[in-house]
Scaffold this motif. Sequence first.
Motif, mmCIF file in Angstrom:
data_model
loop_
_atom_site.group_PDB
_atom_site.id
_atom_site.type_symbol
_atom_site.label_atom_id
_atom_site.label_comp_id
_atom_site.label_asym_id
_atom_site.label_seq_id
_atom_site.Cartn_x
_atom_site.Cartn_y
_atom_site.Cartn_z
ATOM 1 N N HIS A 159 0.860 -1.187 0.000
ATOM 2 C CA HIS A 159 0.000 0.000 0.000
ATOM 3 C C HIS A 159 0.899 1.240 0.000
ATOM 4 C CE1 HIS A 159 -3.964 -1.816 0.442
ATOM 5 N NE2 HIS A 159 -3.391 -2.739 1.188
ATOM 6 N N PRO A 160 0.380 2.411 -0.397
ATOM 7 C CA PRO A 160 1.218 3.609 -0.465
ATOM 8 C C PRO A 160 1.935 3.903 0.854
ATOM 9 C CG PRO A 160 -0.918 4.023 -1.464
ATOM 10 C CD PRO A 160 -0.997 2.662 -0.838
ATOM 11 N N GLU A 161 3.151 4.468 0.722
ATOM 12 C CA GLU A 161 3.959 4.819 1.904
ATOM 13 C C GLU A 161 3.133 5.647 2.880
ATOM 14 O OE1 GLU A 161 6.970 2.661 0.935
ATOM 15 O OE2 GLU A 161 6.934 3.799 2.816
ATOM 16 N N GLY A 162 3.295 5.353 4.147
ATOM 17 C CA GLY A 162 2.636 6.183 5.158
ATOM 18 C C GLY A 162 1.226 5.727 5.498
ATOM 19 N N VAL A 163 0.669 4.801 4.698
ATOM 20 C CA VAL A 163 -0.687 4.318 4.977
ATOM 21 C C VAL A 163 -0.582 3.087 5.880
ATOM 22 C CG1 VAL A 163 -2.767 3.314 3.945
ATOM 23 C CG2 VAL A 163 -1.569 5.162 2.770
ATOM 24 N N PRO A 164 -1.181 3.119 7.071
ATOM 25 C CA PRO A 164 -1.105 1.936 7.935
ATOM 26 C C PRO A 164 -1.714 0.728 7.217
ATOM 27 C CG PRO A 164 -2.070 3.810 9.093
ATOM 28 C CD PRO A 164 -1.987 4.205 7.648
ATOM 29 N N ALA A 165 -0.972 -0.366 7.197
ATOM 30 C CA ALA A 165 -1.428 -1.562 6.472
ATOM 31 C C ALA A 165 -0.648 -2.769 6.942
ATOM 32 C CB ALA A 165 -1.215 -1.368 4.967
ATOM 33 N N GLU A 166 -1.215 -3.952 6.715
ATOM 34 C CA GLU A 166 -0.478 -5.198 6.964
ATOM 35 C C GLU A 166 0.340 -5.488 5.705
ATOM 36 O OE1 GLU A 166 -1.081 -6.304 10.099
ATOM 37 O OE2 GLU A 166 -2.505 -4.646 10.142
ATOM 38 N N LYS A 167 1.467 -6.140 5.877
ATOM 39 C CA LYS A 167 2.302 -6.495 4.717
ATOM 40 C C LYS A 167 1.785 -7.807 4.117
ATOM 41 C CE LYS A 167 6.671 -4.165 5.496
ATOM 42 N NZ LYS A 167 5.911 -2.949 5.681
ATOM 43 N N ASP A 168 1.981 -7.969 2.793
ATOM 44 C CA ASP A 168 1.681 -9.279 2.203
ATOM 45 C C ASP A 168 2.922 -9.754 1.461
ATOM 46 O OD1 ASP A 168 1.412 -9.068 -0.905
ATOM 47 O OD2 ASP A 168 0.330 -7.297 -0.181
ATOM 48 N N ASP A 169 2.980 -11.060 1.223
ATOM 49 C CA ASP A 169 4.198 -11.601 0.623
ATOM 50 C C ASP A 169 4.009 -11.989 -0.844
ATOM 51 O OD1 ASP A 169 2.606 -13.803 0.826
ATOM 52 O OD2 ASP A 169 4.056 -15.055 1.904
ATOM 53 N N TRP A 170 3.022 -11.386 -1.503
ATOM 54 C CA TRP A 170 2.742 -11.742 -2.891
ATOM 55 C C TRP A 170 3.587 -10.947 -3.886
ATOM 56 C CZ3 TRP A 170 -0.343 -15.749 -4.453
ATOM 57 C CH2 TRP A 170 -1.155 -16.329 -3.473
ATOM 58 N N GLY A 171 4.124 -9.832 -3.456
ATOM 59 C CA GLY A 171 4.904 -9.007 -4.377
ATOM 60 C C GLY A 171 4.004 -8.259 -5.342
ATOM 61 N N ALA A 172 4.645 -7.527 -6.268
ATOM 62 C CA ALA A 172 3.882 -6.742 -7.239
ATOM 63 C C ALA A 172 3.533 -7.599 -8.453
ATOM 64 C CB ALA A 172 4.714 -5.542 -7.676
ATOM 65 N N ALA A 173 2.448 -7.228 -9.126
ATOM 66 C CA ALA A 173 2.090 -7.854 -10.412
ATOM 67 C C ALA A 173 1.483 -6.760 -11.269
ATOM 68 C CB ALA A 173 1.107 -8.996 -10.203
ATOM 69 N N VAL A 174 2.282 -6.192 -12.132
ATOM 70 C CA VAL A 174 1.777 -5.092 -12.964
ATOM 71 C C VAL A 174 2.082 -5.319 -14.447
ATOM 72 C CG1 VAL A 174 1.758 -3.285 -11.189
ATOM 73 C CG2 VAL A 174 3.877 -3.760 -12.421
ATOM 74 N N ASP A 175 2.546 -6.511 -14.766
ATOM 75 C CA ASP A 175 2.833 -6.832 -16.176
ATOM 76 C C ASP A 175 2.661 -8.341 -16.369
ATOM 77 O OD1 ASP A 175 5.023 -7.966 -14.940
ATOM 78 O OD2 ASP A 175 6.407 -6.377 -15.534
ATOM 79 N N PRO A 176 2.741 -8.829 -17.625
ATOM 80 C CA PRO A 176 2.504 -10.267 -17.861
ATOM 81 C C PRO A 176 3.395 -11.164 -16.995
ATOM 82 C CG PRO A 176 2.450 -9.096 -19.946
ATOM 83 C CD PRO A 176 2.875 -8.092 -18.911
ATOM 84 N N ALA A 177 4.678 -10.820 -16.855
ATOM 85 C CA ALA A 177 5.578 -11.681 -16.063
ATOM 86 C C ALA A 177 5.123 -11.733 -14.600
ATOM 87 C CB ALA A 177 7.013 -11.159 -16.155
ATOM 88 N N GLY A 178 4.703 -10.582 -14.066
ATOM 89 C CA GLY A 178 4.229 -10.526 -12.676
ATOM 90 C C GLY A 178 2.962 -11.351 -12.487
ATOM 91 N N VAL A 179 2.083 -11.317 -13.479
ATOM 92 C CA VAL A 179 0.832 -12.072 -13.393
ATOM 93 C C VAL A 179 1.125 -13.580 -13.429
ATOM 94 C CG1 VAL A 179 -1.304 -12.622 -14.661
ATOM 95 C CG2 VAL A 179 -0.623 -10.232 -14.350
ATOM 96 N N VAL A 180 2.046 -13.981 -14.298
ATOM 97 C CA VAL A 180 2.403 -15.404 -14.386
ATOM 98 C C VAL A 180 3.053 -15.865 -13.074
ATOM 99 C CG1 VAL A 180 3.928 -17.082 -15.533
ATOM 100 C CG2 VAL A 180 2.557 -15.478 -16.900
ATOM 101 N N GLU A 181 3.905 -15.012 -12.522
ATOM 102 C CA GLU A 181 4.563 -15.349 -11.250
ATOM 103 C C GLU A 181 3.517 -15.521 -10.132
ATOM 104 O OE1 GLU A 181 7.362 -16.312 -10.392
ATOM 105 O OE2 GLU A 181 7.110 -16.129 -8.217
ATOM 106 N N GLN A 182 2.551 -14.609 -10.127
ATOM 107 C CA GLN A 182 1.487 -14.715 -9.110
ATOM 108 C C GLN A 182 0.702 -16.022 -9.298
ATOM 109 O OE1 GLN A 182 -2.480 -12.450 -8.950
ATOM 110 N NE2 GLN A 182 -1.061 -11.018 -8.013
ATOM 111 N N ALA A 183 0.417 -16.349 -10.556
ATOM 112 C CA ALA A 183 -0.323 -17.590 -10.839
ATOM 113 C C ALA A 183 0.461 -18.806 -10.358
ATOM 114 C CB ALA A 183 -0.613 -17.695 -12.336
ATOM 115 N N ARG A 184 1.776 -18.774 -10.556
ATOM 116 C CA ARG A 184 2.619 -19.886 -10.095
ATOM 117 C C ARG A 184 2.517 -20.049 -8.585
ATOM 118 N NH1 ARG A 184 5.140 -21.964 -14.125
ATOM 119 N NH2 ARG A 184 6.116 -20.636 -15.696
ATOM 120 N N ARG A 185 2.556 -18.921 -7.886
ATOM 121 C CA ARG A 185 2.437 -18.995 -6.419
ATOM 122 C C ARG A 185 1.092 -19.585 -6.012
ATOM 123 N NH1 ARG A 185 5.297 -14.340 -3.035
ATOM 124 N NH2 ARG A 185 7.285 -14.434 -4.105
ATOM 125 N N PHE A 186 0.050 -19.172 -6.732
ATOM 126 C CA PHE A 186 -1.282 -19.715 -6.427
ATOM 127 C C PHE A 186 -1.299 -21.234 -6.598
ATOM 128 C CE2 PHE A 186 -3.406 -15.535 -6.516
ATOM 129 C CZ PHE A 186 -4.403 -15.754 -5.577
#
Length: 429
Positions: A159-186
């Motif tokens: 989440h944007p800097e300074g916004v209180p939030a819990e961390k997640d370990d999924w990383g970013a996915a903003v392009d085809p490679a990121g989407v494929v990586e997320q799918a692999r984790r799933f």
Amino acid sequence: MNLTITDVTLTPILVADPPLLNTQGVHQPYTPRLIVEVVTADGITGVGETYGDAKYLELARPFAERLKGRQVSDLNGLFTVADQVAVDASRVENAVDVGGLRGVQTADKLRLSVVSGFEVACLDALGKALGLPVHTLLGGKVRDAVEYSAYLFYKWAHHPEGVPAEKDDWGAAVDPAGVVEQARRFTERYGFTSFKLKGGVFPPDQEIAAVRALAEAFPGHPLRLDPNGAWSVETSVEVARELGDVLEYLEDPALGTPAMAEVAARTGVPLATNMCVTTFAEIQEAFTKGAVQVVLSDHHYWGGLRNTQQLAAVCRTFGVGVSMHSNTHLGISLAAMTHVAATVPDLHHACDSHYPWQSEDVLTERLTFEGGKVAVSDAPGLGVELDRERLAVLHRRWLDDDGTLRDRDDAAAMRIADPAWVTPAMPRW
Ligand SMILES: O=C([O-])C(=O)C[C@H](O)[C@@H](O)C(=O)[O-]
Ligand SMILES: [Mg+2]
């Protein structure tokens, strides 16, 4: 056995949510849910879960008052009670639901979403009282496990800097490679074999590239793309042409039944919806126009598990497929979805679930996916147990919130990162 409802408790909570992107904006770091408990004269407690935004809470409170003295077995009576609860006109005038992702808001939709939480709680209590699982109360399971799909999202790393939030370990996915990586984790974590990508975030050519990359990485696996109505008819037809060979279905490419009907007439790719058919009243036009080939049911929208079965029967009658939609939800709702899905004979598509995105829950034991499936519980009721300490912590978070997070607002969350952000006019592309 005394099935009289003697007490009803409503606990609004805020649960952590990762920065998942959709066409309206981005998920806020915490999202509201409402936990419903009904208690019988014999001291049996049934649990349910539904949307927790203010407009639902303000209906749930008078609804809960009216339940005392009724029977947990009187499920049909819940709709009578719902009709007695007045909906504030300002809640439905020119309003959209779930950040605009569920079509136009109506008083009925609000009421049904509230009924669903109570219906599930009553079924849980009734099942516990009778020593029977909810699926048995619904007529019996036709399968022992329910298949879910990996619900892929474009997302930021945090989440944007300074916004209180819990961390997640999924990383970013903003392009085809990121989407494929997320799918692999799933697939590694949960064994899912079909994939849905939430689209409407980037221009269609980028999302086409992401689906192509998924098709290459997971050949032959069912794939879906859902831009939540962000495309024009022309764009929808173009995307269907580009991806027709790899898509199981295209979900809500264009907004509204007439546009969906036009797209359907011009492509062989099946169209699914959780936007243009979300109530019984919307079925006739959509089905007679051939606008949708798969309806994504959602027991929260449709007014509970028994209405979901009725929807499935109507779909069967018209040769329309049925599967399940999901918003952010916790384990109570996943259990409810699994019980009803277990009773629907012709469920030919894996159901959607946000559950893997939720790091927090109110259960003593999280539900698990094995090989992409959730085993159908044969324990009495839903087969889940409330963790009261966790519930209290998440309720405390809700109490401490100044109001900014008590209503889901994906556009407001996006404005923190991009102050110029305005909810896009549709069609966006
Ligand atoms: O299938 C859908 O349209 C959805 O799941 C809507 C959801 O609200 C999803 O887009 C989200 O949470 O951003
Ligand atoms: Mg959808």
